[in-house]
Design a protein around this motif. Sequence first.
Motif, PDB file in Angstrom:
ATOM      1  N   VAL A  10       0.848  -1.183   0.000  1.00 22.00           N
ATOM      2  CA  VAL A  10       0.000   0.000   0.000  1.00 22.00           C
ATOM      3  C   VAL A  10       0.888   1.239   0.000  1.00 22.00           C
ATOM      4  O   VAL A  10       1.849   1.323   0.761  1.00 22.00           O
ATOM      5  N   MET A  11       0.567   2.188  -0.873  1.00 20.17           N
ATOM      6  CA  MET A  11       1.303   3.452  -0.869  1.00 20.17           C
ATOM      7  C   MET A  11       0.418   4.531  -0.270  1.00 20.17           C
ATOM      8  O   MET A  11      -0.764   4.636  -0.615  1.00 20.17           O
ATOM      9  N   VAL A  12       0.988   5.306   0.654  1.00 19.35           N
ATOM     10  CA  VAL A  12       0.256   6.409   1.273  1.00 19.35           C
ATOM     11  C   VAL A  12       1.014   7.691   0.951  1.00 19.35           C
ATOM     12  O   VAL A  12       2.177   7.846   1.324  1.00 19.35           O
ATOM     13  N   ILE A  13       0.354   8.591   0.226  1.00 20.44           N
ATOM     14  CA  ILE A  13       0.982   9.851  -0.185  1.00 20.44           C
ATOM     15  C   ILE A  13       0.285  10.991   0.560  1.00 20.44           C
ATOM     16  O   ILE A  13      -0.902  11.241   0.345  1.00 20.44           O
ATOM     17  N   ASP A  14       1.017  11.634   1.447  1.00 19.77           N
ATOM     18  CA  ASP A  14       0.425  12.745   2.202  1.00 19.77           C
ATOM     19  C   ASP A  14       1.558  13.605   2.724  1.00 19.77           C
ATOM     20  O   ASP A  14       2.575  13.080   3.164  1.00 19.77           O
ATOM     21  N   GLY A  31      -0.752  -6.385   8.483  1.00 24.82           N
ATOM     22  CA  GLY A  31       0.186  -7.145   7.662  1.00 24.82           C
ATOM     23  C   GLY A  31       0.564  -6.554   6.319  1.00 24.82           C
ATOM     24  O   GLY A  31       1.295  -7.166   5.551  1.00 24.82           O
ATOM     25  N   CYS A  32       0.073  -5.359   6.004  1.00 26.65           N
ATOM     26  CA  CYS A  32       0.429  -4.737   4.720  1.00 26.65           C
ATOM     27  C   CYS A  32       1.879  -4.261   4.738  1.00 26.65           C
ATOM     28  O   CYS A  32       2.414  -3.916   5.779  1.00 26.65           O
ATOM     29  N   THR A  33       2.469  -4.222   3.552  1.00 34.07           N
ATOM     30  CA  THR A  33       3.749  -3.554   3.384  1.00 34.07           C
ATOM     31  C   THR A  33       3.372  -2.126   3.008  1.00 34.07           C
ATOM     32  O   THR A  33       2.560  -1.922   2.101  1.00 34.07           O
ATOM     33  N   VAL A  34       3.927  -1.143   3.708  1.00 39.62           N
ATOM     34  CA  VAL A  34       3.526   0.238   3.460  1.00 39.62           C
ATOM     35  C   VAL A  34       4.690   1.067   2.941  1.00 39.62           C
ATOM     36  O   VAL A  34       5.795   1.012   3.474  1.00 39.62           O
ATOM     37  N   VAL A  35       4.423   1.793   1.873  1.00 38.15           N
ATOM     38  CA  VAL A  35       5.405   2.723   1.328  1.00 38.15           C
ATOM     39  C   VAL A  35       4.789   4.104   1.470  1.00 38.15           C
ATOM     40  O   VAL A  35       3.640   4.305   1.066  1.00 38.15           O
ATOM     41  N   THR A  36       5.520   5.034   2.066  1.00 39.52           N
ATOM     42  CA  THR A  36       4.953   6.377   2.203  1.00 39.52           C
ATOM     43  C   THR A  36       5.704   7.347   1.306  1.00 39.52           C
ATOM     44  O   THR A  36       6.875   7.137   0.980  1.00 39.52           O
ATOM     45  N   PRO A  52       2.795  -0.738  -5.970  1.00 34.74           N
ATOM     46  CA  PRO A  52       1.758  -0.926  -4.939  1.00 34.74           C
ATOM     47  C   PRO A  52       0.465  -1.515  -5.507  1.00 34.74           C
ATOM     48  O   PRO A  52       0.157  -1.316  -6.678  1.00 34.74           O
ATOM     49  N   ASN A  53      -0.279  -2.226  -4.641  1.00 30.51           N
ATOM     50  CA  ASN A  53      -1.580  -2.782  -5.035  1.00 30.51           C
ATOM     51  C   ASN A  53      -2.665  -1.721  -4.973  1.00 30.51           C
ATOM     52  O   ASN A  53      -3.691  -1.825  -5.639  1.00 30.51           O
ATOM     53  N   ILE A  54      -2.451  -0.724  -4.117  1.00 33.35           N
ATOM     54  CA  ILE A  54      -3.436   0.348  -3.938  1.00 33.35           C
ATOM     55  C   ILE A  54      -2.699   1.586  -3.439  1.00 33.35           C
ATOM     56  O   ILE A  54      -1.683   1.468  -2.756  1.00 33.35           O
TER      57      ILE A  54
END
Length: 135
Positions: A10-14, A31-36, A52-54
């Motif tokens: 999951v990518m979180v852009i903020d 359990g997600c792999t997170v990329v910010t 990313p998947n989402i």
Amino acid sequence: MEDDFKSLKVMVIDDSKTIRRTAETLLKKVGCTVVTATDGFDALAKIADTQPNIIFVDIMMPRLDGYQTCALIKNNSAFKSTPVIMLSSKDGLFDKAKGRIVGSDQYLTKPFSKEELLGAIRAHVNTSSSASANA
């Protein structure tokens, strides 16, 4: 069933550190792999490497806003099918409509709850391993 999220990226852009940290903590717990990423440019630099998947993207960001970032992601043939969820502190119809125009898949109003975040992932990413065999 939280194991549905184990293999998801999951990518979180903020541009808000608080929002990035909140989302990252919630998502890592399931359990997600997170990329910010701090903004659109940062995200675009990371997206090809991370696949990313989402993607969750804030609308109000400096340099490249969420609409522009979403449009660039959706215009790239490699990522046009990647779900993009817009995040905004405003719950406006105009923002939602504009988000749809640039190709976003959903709109969440901040502050979002864990349920909203995971609900958006469930709605747009095939999280059950049995179903993905038929995809």
